[in-house]
Write a protein that holds these residues in place. Structure first.
Motif, PDB file in Angstrom:
ATOM      1  N   THR A   1      16.175   8.530  13.457  1.00  0.00           N
ATOM      2  CA  THR A   1      15.944   7.778  12.230  1.00  0.00           C
ATOM      3  C   THR A   1      14.894   6.708  12.497  1.00  0.00           C
ATOM      4  O   THR A   1      14.545   6.415  13.643  1.00  0.00           O
ATOM      5  CB  THR A   1      17.238   7.134  11.714  1.00  0.00           C
ATOM      6  OG1 THR A   1      17.734   6.206  12.700  1.00  0.00           O
ATOM      7  CG2 THR A   1      18.289   8.189  11.441  1.00  0.00           C
ATOM      8  N   ARG A   2      14.411   6.098  11.433  1.00  0.00           N
ATOM      9  CA  ARG A   2      13.321   5.148  11.599  1.00  0.00           C
ATOM     10  C   ARG A   2      13.334   4.066  10.530  1.00  0.00           C
ATOM     11  O   ARG A   2      13.901   4.240   9.454  1.00  0.00           O
ATOM     12  CB  ARG A   2      11.988   5.886  11.525  1.00  0.00           C
ATOM     13  CG  ARG A   2      11.866   6.717  10.225  1.00  0.00           C
ATOM     14  CD  ARG A   2      10.448   7.073   9.889  1.00  0.00           C
ATOM     15  NE  ARG A   2       9.842   7.988  10.842  1.00  0.00           N
ATOM     16  CZ  ARG A   2       8.567   8.347  10.780  1.00  0.00           C
ATOM     17  NH1 ARG A   2       7.784   7.863   9.838  1.00  0.00           N
ATOM     18  NH2 ARG A   2       8.064   9.192  11.650  1.00  0.00           N
ATOM     19  N   TRP A   3      12.719   2.947  10.884  1.00  0.00           N
ATOM     20  CA  TRP A   3      12.353   1.922   9.907  1.00  0.00           C
ATOM     21  C   TRP A   3      10.855   2.015   9.715  1.00  0.00           C
ATOM     22  O   TRP A   3      10.095   2.069  10.682  1.00  0.00           O
ATOM     23  CB  TRP A   3      12.700   0.519  10.408  1.00  0.00           C
ATOM     24  CG  TRP A   3      12.198  -0.574   9.484  1.00  0.00           C
ATOM     25  CD1 TRP A   3      12.832  -1.109   8.413  1.00  0.00           C
ATOM     26  CD2 TRP A   3      10.922  -1.232   9.563  1.00  0.00           C
ATOM     27  NE1 TRP A   3      12.045  -2.055   7.815  1.00  0.00           N
ATOM     28  CE2 TRP A   3      10.856  -2.150   8.491  1.00  0.00           C
ATOM     29  CE3 TRP A   3       9.827  -1.111  10.425  1.00  0.00           C
ATOM     30  CZ2 TRP A   3       9.753  -2.959   8.280  1.00  0.00           C
ATOM     31  CZ3 TRP A   3       8.714  -1.905  10.204  1.00  0.00           C
ATOM     32  CH2 TRP A   3       8.689  -2.826   9.151  1.00  0.00           C
ATOM     33  N   THR A   4      10.395   2.094   8.470  1.00  0.00           N
ATOM     34  CA  THR A   4       8.961   2.202   8.209  1.00  0.00           C
ATOM     35  C   THR A   4       8.441   0.909   7.606  1.00  0.00           C
ATOM     36  O   THR A   4       9.069   0.311   6.731  1.00  0.00           O
ATOM     37  CB  THR A   4       8.660   3.366   7.244  1.00  0.00           C
ATOM     38  OG1 THR A   4       9.452   3.228   6.072  1.00  0.00           O
ATOM     39  CG2 THR A   4       8.973   4.686   7.912  1.00  0.00           C
ATOM     40  N   GLY A   5       7.297   0.479   8.098  1.00  0.00           N
ATOM     41  CA  GLY A   5       6.663  -0.730   7.599  1.00  0.00           C
ATOM     42  C   GLY A   5       5.929  -0.475   6.300  1.00  0.00           C
ATOM     43  O   GLY A   5       5.847   0.657   5.808  1.00  0.00           O
TER      44      GLY A   5
END
Length: 338
Positions: free
Chosen positions: A275-279
Motif C-alpha cells: 500500500t502507499r501514501w501518495t503526495g
C-alpha cells in the motif's frame, strides 16, 4: 524485476556500502553471457564455497572447473571481509531452481519450499560465494558476515529491493545446503536493518539529529513513459529515501513533451505490504523544444517506508498512444532523520 547494474555501478555500490573491494583481472568482461541471458535481475543469492584459503577460493571461483566453467559468482567474500570481483554478467552460480521461489522473491513475500528445479537462476540473481568449508564447524568471522550483509544491501539499495530479495542457494535449488553455519532469516534481518540507514553506515556511528542531510540522486538512462499509466522513475535506484525521516525534495526531469501535452508527477511512500501514501499531483504542460519540468514535495516517511517518484503522461490527442522519453532525472533536497 530490474535491468542489471553496469559493472561500474556494481563496483561503486559495493564501495559506497563500506566494503573493501578487490578487482581480479578483467572481471568486468568475464561472464557466461554467450550461454544465455543475464537479466532481468530479481535478487541476491548467497553461497558457501566448500574451500579453504582465500587465494585458492578466489581462483576457483574465477576459473571454475572443467565441468562447470567460471565465473562461479560475481563476488567472492573471504573470511577477512574483502570482496573479490571475479566476473560480471551471467555466472554459473545459481543453476536451475524453483519458479515458485522466484515469484516469491519478485513479490518480496515469504519463500515457499523449493521442490522443483525448472527455472534458470543464473539469469535472475546476483551471486556471492563466501569462503567456508560448509561443514557446520568452520566458523563465520564477524568481518565476513558483516561483508555479506553489506554486499547484499548494496545491491538491494540500488534496485530498491528489501531484504526479502536476498536468498540462500538452499532456498532456491532442492538438495543444496548452502550457506551452512548461519540462517538466511538472520541475514535478511541484518540487511533490512542496514537499509534503514545511509549507505556505508556502521553500528555505533554518531549521527547528528538536528543537521539535515542531502538528497542528491541522478540518472541519465532513458526511461519511457506510456500514456495514461503512472510510471515509477529510477533515479539512481527506485528508492530515493528510506528510514524514518522528514524531507523536502524536488524531482527535475528532462523530457521531450509535445506542445500541449501534460506531464504529471508526484512523490509517494511505499509500505511493506504494497500500500502507499501518495503526495499531491504537480502538473506541467509541454512547450517548444525539450521540457525541463520540476516536481516538489515535503513530508515524512516512517521507518519501514520508501520514498519514490512517479509520473504520468497525457497526450494532447486522446488517440495518441506513443510514449515519451525522460532522458535524465535528478532529485535534490534535504532530509532529517527521526
Amino acid at each position: 524485476m530490474a535491468t542489471p547494474m553496469s559493472a561500474g555501478g556494481f563496483l561503486k555500490a559495493l564501495r559506497d556500502e563500506g566494503l573493501v573491494v578487490v578487482e581480479v583481472g578483467d572481471w568486468r568482461n568475464h561472464n557466461r553471457n554467450h550461454k544465455g541471458a543475464w537479466g532481468p535481475v530479481n535478487g541476491v543469492m548467497i553461497h558457501h564455497t566448500v574451500t579453504r584459503g582465500s587465494a585458492a577460493t578466489v581462483e576457483i571461483c574465477r576459473k571454475g572447473y572443467e565441468s562447470l566453467p567460471g565465473p562461479l559468482c560475481h563476488g567472492v567474500i573471504t573470511k577477512d571481509g574483502r570482496v573479490y570481483l571475479v566476473g560480471y554478467g551471467r555466472a554459473n552460480h545459481a543453476g536451475l531452481g524453483d519458479d515458485d521461489v522466484l515469484r516469491a522473491v519478485v513479490a518480496e513475500q515469504a519463500l515457499p519450499p523449493d521442490n522443483e528445479a525448472n527455472t534458470d537462476g543464473n539469469r535472475h540473481f546476483y551471486g556471492f560465494e563466501c569462503e567456508n568449508l560448509g561443514d557446520g564447524d568452520d566458523p563465520w568471522p564477524a568481518a565476513q558476515l558483516d561483508a555479506i550483509e553489506r554486499a547484499a544491501a548494496a545491491v538491494c539499495r540500488h534496485h530498491g529491493w528489501s531484504g526479502r530479495s536476498v536468498i540462500g542457494h538452499l532456498e532456491w535449488q532442492p538438495g543444496k545446503v548452502d550457506p551452512r553455519g548461519f540462517t538466511m532469516t538472520s541475514m535478511r534481518a541484518r540487511v533490512e536493518e542496514r537499509l534503514t540507514h545511509p549507505a556505508g553506515w556502521t553500528p555505533g556511528d554518531a549521527e547528528e539529529e538536528d543537521m539535515p542531510r542531502a538528497i542528491s540522486r541522478s540518472d541519465d538512462d532513458a526511461q519511457q513513459i506510456t500514456p495514461r499509466t503512472w510510471t515509477t522513475l529510477t533515479v539512481g535506484g527506485a528508492d530515493l529515501l528510506t528510514g524514518a525521516s522528514h524531507y523536502q525534495a524536488t524531482a527535475h526531469l528532462r523530457a521531450d513533451v509535445p506542445v500541449g501535452a501534460t506531464l504529471q508527477g508526484r512523490f509517494y511512500h511505499l509500505r511493506p505490504d504494497g500500500t502507499r501514501w501518495t503526495g499531491p499531483i504537480v502538473e506541467r504542460v509541454g512547450t517548444e523544444g525539450s521540457s525541463f519540468p520540476d516536481f516538489g514535495n515535503s513530508g515524512s516517511i516512517a521507518a519501514n517506508e520508501r520514498l519514490r517518484f512517479e509520473c504520468v503522461y497525457y497526450p494532447a490527442d486522446a488517440a495518441d498512444r506513443a510514449p515519451i522519453t525522460v532522458t535524465s532525472a535528478k532529485v535534490r533536497g534535504l532530509y532529517w532523520e527521526r
